[in-house]
Design a protein around this motif. Structure first.
Motif, mmCIF file in Angstrom:
data_model
loop_
_atom_site.group_PDB
_atom_site.id
_atom_site.type_symbol
_atom_site.label_atom_id
_atom_site.label_comp_id
_atom_site.label_asym_id
_atom_site.label_seq_id
_atom_site.Cartn_x
_atom_site.Cartn_y
_atom_site.Cartn_z
ATOM 1 N N ARG A 21 0.830 -1.207 0.000
ATOM 2 C CA ARG A 21 0.000 0.000 0.000
ATOM 3 C C ARG A 21 0.860 1.250 0.000
ATOM 4 O O ARG A 21 0.522 2.256 -0.626
ATOM 5 C CB ARG A 21 -0.902 -0.010 1.246
ATOM 6 C CG ARG A 21 -1.862 1.177 1.342
ATOM 7 C CD ARG A 21 -2.878 1.156 0.225
ATOM 8 N NE ARG A 21 -3.871 2.216 0.371
ATOM 9 C CZ ARG A 21 -4.728 2.567 -0.574
ATOM 10 N NH1 ARG A 21 -4.713 1.918 -1.759
ATOM 11 N NH2 ARG A 21 -5.600 3.523 -0.352
ATOM 12 N N PHE A 22 2.014 1.201 0.693
ATOM 13 C CA PHE A 22 2.870 2.380 0.799
ATOM 14 C C PHE A 22 4.190 2.175 0.065
ATOM 15 O O PHE A 22 5.228 2.696 0.464
ATOM 16 C CB PHE A 22 3.149 2.689 2.282
ATOM 17 C CG PHE A 22 1.903 2.974 3.077
ATOM 18 C CD1 PHE A 22 1.255 4.199 2.944
ATOM 19 C CD2 PHE A 22 1.371 2.024 3.936
ATOM 20 C CE1 PHE A 22 0.106 4.463 3.673
ATOM 21 C CE2 PHE A 22 0.226 2.285 4.661
ATOM 22 C CZ PHE A 22 -0.424 3.507 4.532
ATOM 23 N N ALA A 23 4.157 1.430 -1.040
ATOM 24 C CA ALA A 23 5.373 1.135 -1.811
ATOM 25 C C ALA A 23 5.980 2.380 -2.417
ATOM 26 O O ALA A 23 7.192 2.468 -2.615
ATOM 27 C CB ALA A 23 5.074 0.112 -2.903
ATOM 28 N N HIS A 24 5.180 3.335 -2.747
ATOM 29 C CA HIS A 24 5.672 4.536 -3.429
ATOM 30 C C HIS A 24 5.850 5.701 -2.473
ATOM 31 O O HIS A 24 5.942 6.850 -2.895
ATOM 32 C CB HIS A 24 4.712 4.933 -4.552
ATOM 33 C CG HIS A 24 4.490 3.824 -5.537
ATOM 34 N ND1 HIS A 24 5.472 3.395 -6.419
ATOM 35 C CD2 HIS A 24 3.402 3.044 -5.772
ATOM 36 C CE1 HIS A 24 4.997 2.404 -7.169
ATOM 37 N NE2 HIS A 24 3.737 2.166 -6.784
ATOM 38 N N LYS A 40 -1.041 16.675 3.029
ATOM 39 C CA LYS A 40 -1.633 15.645 2.170
ATOM 40 C C LYS A 40 -1.348 14.255 2.722
ATOM 41 O O LYS A 40 -2.222 13.362 2.706
ATOM 42 C CB LYS A 40 -1.095 15.768 0.746
ATOM 43 C CG LYS A 40 -1.613 16.997 0.003
ATOM 44 C CD LYS A 40 -1.075 17.015 -1.426
ATOM 45 C CE LYS A 40 -1.640 18.210 -2.198
ATOM 46 N NZ LYS A 40 -1.111 18.241 -3.604
ATOM 47 N N THR A 41 -0.129 14.050 3.197
ATOM 48 C CA THR A 41 0.236 12.731 3.725
ATOM 49 C C THR A 41 -0.595 12.377 4.955
ATOM 50 O O THR A 41 -1.089 11.259 5.097
ATOM 51 C CB THR A 41 1.730 12.693 4.069
ATOM 52 O OG1 THR A 41 2.498 12.981 2.875
ATOM 53 C CG2 THR A 41 2.121 11.324 4.620
ATOM 54 N N ARG A 42 -0.719 13.351 5.837
ATOM 55 C CA ARG A 42 -1.507 13.097 7.058
ATOM 56 C C ARG A 42 -2.969 12.802 6.716
ATOM 57 O O ARG A 42 -3.591 11.926 7.318
ATOM 58 C CB ARG A 42 -1.422 14.293 8.012
ATOM 59 C CG ARG A 42 -0.036 14.438 8.655
ATOM 60 C CD ARG A 42 0.019 15.671 9.544
ATOM 61 N NE ARG A 42 -0.931 15.581 10.644
ATOM 62 C CZ ARG A 42 -0.658 15.010 11.827
ATOM 63 N NH1 ARG A 42 0.546 14.479 12.027
ATOM 64 N NH2 ARG A 42 -1.560 14.959 12.769
ATOM 65 N N ALA A 46 -4.799 9.362 7.491
ATOM 66 C CA ALA A 46 -6.042 9.378 8.270
ATOM 67 C C ALA A 46 -7.105 8.539 7.583
ATOM 68 O O ALA A 46 -7.849 7.785 8.233
ATOM 69 C CB ALA A 46 -6.524 10.814 8.476
ATOM 70 N N LEU A 47 -7.177 8.651 6.247
ATOM 71 C CA LEU A 47 -8.134 7.833 5.507
ATOM 72 C C LEU A 47 -7.790 6.361 5.626
ATOM 73 O O LEU A 47 -8.681 5.500 5.733
ATOM 74 C CB LEU A 47 -8.145 8.255 4.033
ATOM 75 C CG LEU A 47 -8.700 9.664 3.744
ATOM 76 C CD1 LEU A 47 -8.537 9.998 2.260
ATOM 77 C CD2 LEU A 47 -10.167 9.749 4.140
ATOM 78 N N GLU A 48 -6.493 6.062 5.602
ATOM 79 C CA GLU A 48 -6.077 4.668 5.754
ATOM 80 C C GLU A 48 -6.474 4.124 7.134
ATOM 81 O O GLU A 48 -6.956 2.997 7.257
ATOM 82 C CB GLU A 48 -4.557 4.539 5.564
ATOM 83 C CG GLU A 48 -4.058 4.925 4.186
ATOM 84 C CD GLU A 48 -4.544 3.968 3.111
ATOM 85 O OE1 GLU A 48 -4.747 2.772 3.435
ATOM 86 O OE2 GLU A 48 -4.723 4.406 1.967
ATOM 87 N N MET A 49 -6.259 4.950 8.169
ATOM 88 C CA MET A 49 -6.605 4.504 9.520
ATOM 89 C C MET A 49 -8.109 4.318 9.667
ATOM 90 O O MET A 49 -8.570 3.390 10.340
ATOM 91 C CB MET A 49 -6.071 5.501 10.552
ATOM 92 C CG MET A 49 -4.548 5.444 10.706
ATOM 93 S SD MET A 49 -3.917 6.439 12.068
ATOM 94 C CE MET A 49 -4.256 8.095 11.460
#
Length: 581
Positions: A21-24, A40-42, A46-49
Motif C-alpha cells: 500500500r505504501f510502496a511509493h 496531504k500525507t496526514r 487518516a483515511l487509511e486509519m
C-alpha cells in the motif's frame, strides 16, 4: 463464514499489505512545499486509519459471531434484554455521578453490533417511557416503541428540576399516545384533565394524583371528565385516583375493574361536611352504591375519605340504596368519619373471608361513635365464626381492634390478622367504648391476645377481668410497650378451681419494649399466669436479680435483645434461660 487462509500468518499478510500500500512512499521534500506535502500525507494516512478501523470492526463482528450467545436468534436476545431491563432499569442521573453510570440496561447496546441491532429493533424494550428522565430519552423511547403498548410515567415531584416539563407538554404527549398506553402513572400538579378523554383500548392500569399528598388542602380539587377515556377502556383492571373530584357514574362504566382505590383529603380540611340536603345527597350516595354494584369483579377496594355526603337525618341503620354485592372482594379498606363508615358498610356485602380494615374518625360524642359502628361490627359475627387471634391497642388518640378467625400458630409469634378496626381522634377515649366492641366478639375460642397500651393508659384490675374473663382457652398473651398494671391482681383469682382463674391454660407470656425494673408485682404476675410455662422478654429493660429469682422458682424465662441492669451480657442471659430448661 469462509475459512481463514492459513498458508500465511496474519502478521505476515498484513505486513505485506502495508508494504504494498505504501510502496511509493517517498521522503518529505526540503522545499517550502514540505508543509503541503505533510498535510496531504496526514490526510491520506487518516483515511487509511479510518479504513483499517472499519476492517477491525468487520473482524470484531466476525469474531463475535463465533460466540455461543450470538448464535441465538434476535428474538431470544430481545427476551433476555427484557429481563436485563427489569434488573437494571434506566434511572435519573444523580448529582455528581459520572456520565453514563445511570444508563442501566442500555449498556447492552454498547456490547456488539448484533446486540445493538436486536435491542434497537425490539419495540417492547422501549415501552417503559418515563418523562422524569433526562430530556433526550423520552422522545427516543416513544419513537422506538412505535405502536407497542407502553408504560407511561411522569412524577413531577420526584424528577430532577432539569427534567420537569410543563403540564401542557405532558398533556399533549399523553393525548397523542393514549391509544397505545397500557399503564399510565401521572403524579403532577395538573391544570386540566381534558387530555384524558381519548379512547384507551389497551389501557390496563391507571394511577392519577393531582397535588402532592403533603400539600395542605385548599378546597380546590381538579375534576376528572365525566367521559374519562371516552368511556372506552375495555381492558382497564386497576384504577387509583387521589385528590380529584369525580362522578361515581363515570367510574361505573369500567365494570371490569379488579382493583379500585379512591383517596380524598380527610375531613380536617376547611370545606369538609358530613351531611347535605336530601335530594342531592341521596342521589350522590345512590350513585356511589350503584357504581360499586356494577363492579362485581373487584378484588381490592380502598375508599379513603371518599364516601359521599350523607342525607340529613341519616343514622347507621339508614338504607339509601340496594346493597352492592362484591363476591370476589379479597381486601377492603375504608377510612372516613364514623357515621359515613357505618352507613357505607351497611350498603356493601362482601365474603366473610375478605381482609377488612376500617379506620374511623371518632365523633365528639364517643358513645355515639360506638353506637354507629356496633351494628356493622355485630353483623360480622352473625354466623358464629369464632375469634382465635385478637389484638387491642389503647392509644392517646383512639384505639384499635384487630382480629382473625383462623386458627393461631401454637407459639408466641406475632400474626397478621384478617380484620382491623381503628378509631382515631376520639375526644373521650373511654374504656367503656372499647369494651362495647369487645363484648360483641365471640372470645370463647380465643387462642392468642396481643395488647398494646400508651403510657397514659388507665387499664385496671377490673378491666382485665371484664374484657377477658371469657377467654378460657387462651394460650398466648403478648403485652407491648407499657407494663400491664392490674393484670397481676386480676390473675390472682380467689376461685379454688384452677379453671376459674384468668387464662387458666396460658402457655406463653411475652413482654415487648417495656421497662420491667422496679416492678415488685412481676414475680407474682409470672407465678399466677404461667407458673410452669414460658415467659419471653423482648427489648425490655430487666432486673437481673429478679429474673434469677424467677428462674430459681422453675419458671422458664427467655431474654431476647434486652437491656439488662446486671453485669452479664444478653447472650449470657439467653444462655442461662436455656440452661434453666
Amino acid at each position: 463464514m469462509p475459512a481463514v487462509d492459513t498458508t500465511i500468518s496474519a502478521l505476515e499478510y498484513w505486513r505485506n499489505a502495508e508494504e504494498q500500500r505504501f510502496a511509493h512512499d517517498s521522503d518529505c521534500p526540503q522545499s517550502f512545499a514540505a508543509t503541503e506535502y505533510i498535510t496531504k500525507t496526514r490526510n491520506s494516512l487518516a483515511l487509511e486509519m479510518d479504513a483499517i478501523a472499519l476492517v477491525m470492526c468487520s473482524l470484531r463482528t466476525r469474531f463475535n459471531a463465533t460466540a455461543h450467545v450470538n448464535r441465538l436468534p434476535p428474538e431470544i436476545l430481545a427476551r433476555i434484554f427484557d429481563l436485563v431491563q427489569d434488573i437494571y432499569p434506566l434511572r435519573v442521573q444523580k448529582h455528581g455521578e459520572r456520565k453514563g453510570a445511570y444508563v442501566g440496561w442500555l449498556r447492552v447496546t454498547y456490547v456488539c453490533r448484533q446486540w445493538r441491532f436486536a435491542a434497537l429493533n425490539h419495540s417492547n424494550l422501549w415501552s417503559n417511557v418515563d418523562l422524569g428522565m433526562d430530556s433526550q430519552w423520552p422522545g427516543e423511547f416513544l419513537r422506538r416503541a412505535q405502536s407497542a403498548p407502553i408504560l407511561f410515567k411522569y412524577n413531577m415531584y420526584a424528577c430532577n428540576r432539569s427534567a420537569k416539563r410543563s403540564m401542557a407538554d405532558v398533556a399533549d404527549i399523553v393525548k397523542n399516545h393514549l391509544y397505545h398506553i397500557q399503564e399510565l402513572h401521572l403524579l403532577a400538579d395538573m391544570k386540566d384533565s381534558q387530555f384524558l378523554t381519548g379512547e384507551a383500548p389497551v389501557l390496563e392500569r391507571v394511577v392519577l394524583l393531582d397535588q402532592p399528598p403533603n400539600r395542605k388542602y385548599t378546597g380546590q380539587l381538579l375534576s376528572l371528565p365525566t367521559n374519562l377515556f371516552s368511556c372506552n377502556a375495555p381492558r382497564l383492571r386497576e384504577l387509583d385516583i387521589s385528590r380529584f373530584n369525580f362522578a361515581w357514574p363515570s367510574l361505573a362504566l369500567f365494570g371490569g375493574l379488579v382493583e379500585l382505590a379512591i383517596t380524598q383529603p380527610g375531613h380536617g380540611n376547611p370545606t369538609w361536611r358530613l351531611f347535605a340536603e336530601p335530594p342531592a345527597a341521596l342521589r350522590g350516595f345512590q350513585e356511589f352504591v350503584g357504581a360499586l354494584s356494577r363492579m362485581p369483579a373487584l378484588e381490592s377496594l380502598s375508599i379513603d375519605s371518599a364516601v359521599p355526603l350523607l342525607p340529613l337525618g341519616s343514622t347507621s341503620h339508614t338504607m339509601h340504596a340496594p346493597v352492592a354485592t362484591l363476591p370476589n372482594l379479597r381486601t377492603f379498606y375504608l377510612g372516613d368519619h364514623v357515621l359515613k363508615c357505618a352507613v357505607a358498610m351497611n350498603h356493601i356485602c362482601m365474603p366473610s373471608i375478605t381482609a377488612q380494615e376500617v379506620i374511623c374518625t371518632g365523633d365528639d360524642d364517643s358513645e355515639r361513635s360506638s353506637e354507629a359502628m356496633i351494628p356493622w361490627f355485630t353483623s360480622l359475627f352473625s354466623d358464629l365464626v369464632p375469634v382465635r387471634v385478637l389484638q387491642i391497642g389503647d392509644w392517646t388518640n383512639g384505639f384499635n381492634i384487630t382480629w382473625d378467625s383462623f386458627r393461631a400458630k401454637d407459639d408466641d409469634s406475632e400474626e397478621k390478622c384478617q380484620c382491623n378496626l381503628f378509631f382515631n381522634d376520639s375526644i373521650d377515649r373511654s374504656i367503656a367504648q372499647l369494651k362495647a366492641f369487645c363484648d360483641v366478639l365471640p372470645l370463647e375460642s380465643l387462642e392468642k391476645i396481643c395488647v398494646e397500651f400508651s403510657d397514659d393508659s388507665s387499664w385496671g384490675v377490673s378491666d382485665w377481668s371484664t374484657f377477658f374473663r371469657r377467654c378460657k382457652n387462651l394460650r398466648h398473651l403478648r403485652v407491648v410497650r407499657s407494663y400491664p398494671i392490674g393484670l397481676s391482681d386480676a390473675s390472682n383469682s380467689p376461685m379454688e378451681e384452677p379453671t376459674e382463674r384468668l387464662f387458666p391454660f396460658l402457655k406463653t407470656l411475652t413482654f415487648i419494649g417495656m421497662n420491667l425494673k422496679n416492678r415488685p408485682d412481676l414475680r407474682e404476675l409470672c407465678r399466677n399466669l404461667v407458673p410452669s410455662q414460658k415467659i419471653t422478654l423482648m427489648d425490655c429493660t430487666v432486673d437481673k436479680a429478679a429474673i434469677s429469682k424467677l428462674r430459681e422458682e422453675g419458671i422458664m424465662i427467655l431474654v431476647e435483645e434486652a437491656v439488662s441492669s446486671g453485669e452479664d451480657s444478653e447472650s449470657d442471659a439467653a444462655s442461662s434461660a436455656n440452661m434453666s430448661n
